[in-house]
Design an enzyme around this catalytic site. Structure first.
Site, PDB file in Angstrom:
ATOM      1  N   GLN A  79       0.828  -1.209   0.000  1.00 25.10           N
ATOM      2  CA  GLN A  79       0.000   0.000   0.000  1.00 25.10           C
ATOM      3  C   GLN A  79       0.866   1.264   0.000  1.00 25.10           C
ATOM      4  OE1 GLN A  79      -3.141   0.645  -0.559  1.00 25.10           O
ATOM      5  NE2 GLN A  79      -3.540  -1.512  -0.940  1.00 25.10           N
ATOM      6  N   SER A  80       2.010   1.213  -0.632  1.00 25.27           N
ATOM      7  CA  SER A  80       2.921   2.359  -0.664  1.00 25.27           C
ATOM      8  C   SER A  80       2.349   3.519  -1.489  1.00 25.27           C
ATOM      9  CB  SER A  80       4.254   1.913  -1.268  1.00 25.27           C
ATOM     10  OG  SER A  80       5.039   3.035  -1.599  1.00 25.27           O
TER      11      SER A  80
END
Ligand SMILES: *Cc1c(COP(=O)(O)O)cnc(C)c1O
Length: 331
Positions: A79-80
């Site tokens: 989920q960067s």
């Protein structure tokens, strides 16, 4: 010897300057004066849904283009926000993007990962690796691209390097023109480049970094970037850091973070994310409680983005929706 062509130049990706807006209702809810608390909207930087990585990517992609890059390669968590914005920058600049992500395929493609897909990025799953091992995986991907005749540019973790941090030197100067009397800027500390860039123009005493648990040694990490930027050694001890919001670790939702997200949304209509900006606001609230931030002085909260990450964080979404249950009824 450096020639003019060696001097790194940023490539435009964002919309500048970002707005500085008052947060009078949140300020008063915290016991501050209505004019004491402001928000710098770096969630509204433009490309790819916005966020702090755009300022760094302007410099990092500028260097990549100067080297004739055909590909961007970077690393991150699934989920960067940084990976998502690198993919968006690549799309905008006509470069291919390969994201080397910690973890394995098969998880739900939501939040940032769904946007990575929209931007056309390639994802390489590196398995359960972090830190140096994740960087090594990215180096392997880079080497393979090079062997195939491509020109890959490796963008550092979180976009944090002395070059990437220049984007936040610019932000700090921009803020000083908008609020010359700023006393404290509160910022989430992830990979450290954002805080380091701000310390350069504002000085260490005016930047309060809230550690989010993304790196093992936040003071040394930020201090090393500050040293690189200024060319002189910087003492980690002079940094203003809060280490009390990490809870059970990077990305794990805490009660104070959820409370900070709810309060900010309900007083100002501003959405924070559970990983970075929610922690930064929880740190700001704790700083008001213990007197580190006092009424009568100008405090600026730097909103660094992260909205898509909220939709990729199951625990935060469930906490928000279960709270709604207490206020719902059927007709
Ligand atoms: C990456 C990120 C941060 C932290 O910035 P660093 O420069 O890595 O310390 C803060 N907020 C959001 C939303 C981010 O994506």
């Amino acid at each position: 010897m450096t020639s003019a062509s060696d001097v790194p130049r940023p490539v435009p990706l964002g919309t500048w300057p970002t707005p500085l807006e008052p947060m009078p209702r949140l300020a008063q809810a915290l016991g501050l004066g209505a004019d004491d608390l402001w928000i710098k909207r770096d969630d509204l930087t433009g490309t790819g849904g916005g966020g702090n990585k755009i300022r760094k990517l302007e410099w990092l992609c500028g260097a990549a283009l100067a080297e004739g890059a055909t590909h961007l390669v970077t690393t991150g968590a699934p989920q960067s926000n940084h990976a998502r914005l690198t993919a968006a920058a690549g799309a905008r600049l006509g470069l291919e993007t390969a994201l080397v992500l910690a973890g394995s395929p098969g998880g739900a493609a939501q939040g940032n990962l769904a946007l990575d897909a929209l931007f056309g990025a390639t994802v390489v799953w590196a398995g359960d690796v972090h830190g140096q091992a994740l960087t090594a995986a990215a180096e392997e991907v880079t080497a393979r691209l090079r062997a195939d005749g491509a020109v890959p540019a490796l963008i550092p973790f979180g976009g944090s390097s002395a070059l990437g941090a220049r984007g936040y030197v610019t932000c700090g100067r921009e803020l000083l023109t908008q609020a010359p009397d700023v006393d404290t800027v509160v910022v989430a500390l992830g990979s450290g480049g954002t805080m380091a860039g701000l310390v350069d123009p504002l000085g260490p005493e005016r930047v309060l970094g809230v550690h989010c648990g993304a790196v093992p040694d936040p003071a040394t990490t930020v201090s090393a970037f500050v040293s690189d930027l200024s060319g002189t050694p910087h003492a980690p001890g002079s940094l203003r850091l809060r280490l009390d919001q990490v809870g059970e670790g990077y990305g794990v939702l805490t009660g104070p973070v959820m409370a900070a997200m709810n309060l900010t949304a309900r007083t100002e209509g501003i959405v924070l994310d559970p990983v970075y900006t929610g922690r930064a606001m929880a740190g700001l609230i704790a700083a008001v409680e213990d007197g580190d931030i006092a009424p009568g002085r100008r405090t600026v909260f730097l909103h660094t983005g992260g909205l898509p990450g909220l939709f990729g964080h199951t625990a935060a979404v469930e906490a928000a929706v279960s709270d709604l249950g207490t206020r719902s009824r059927t007709l």
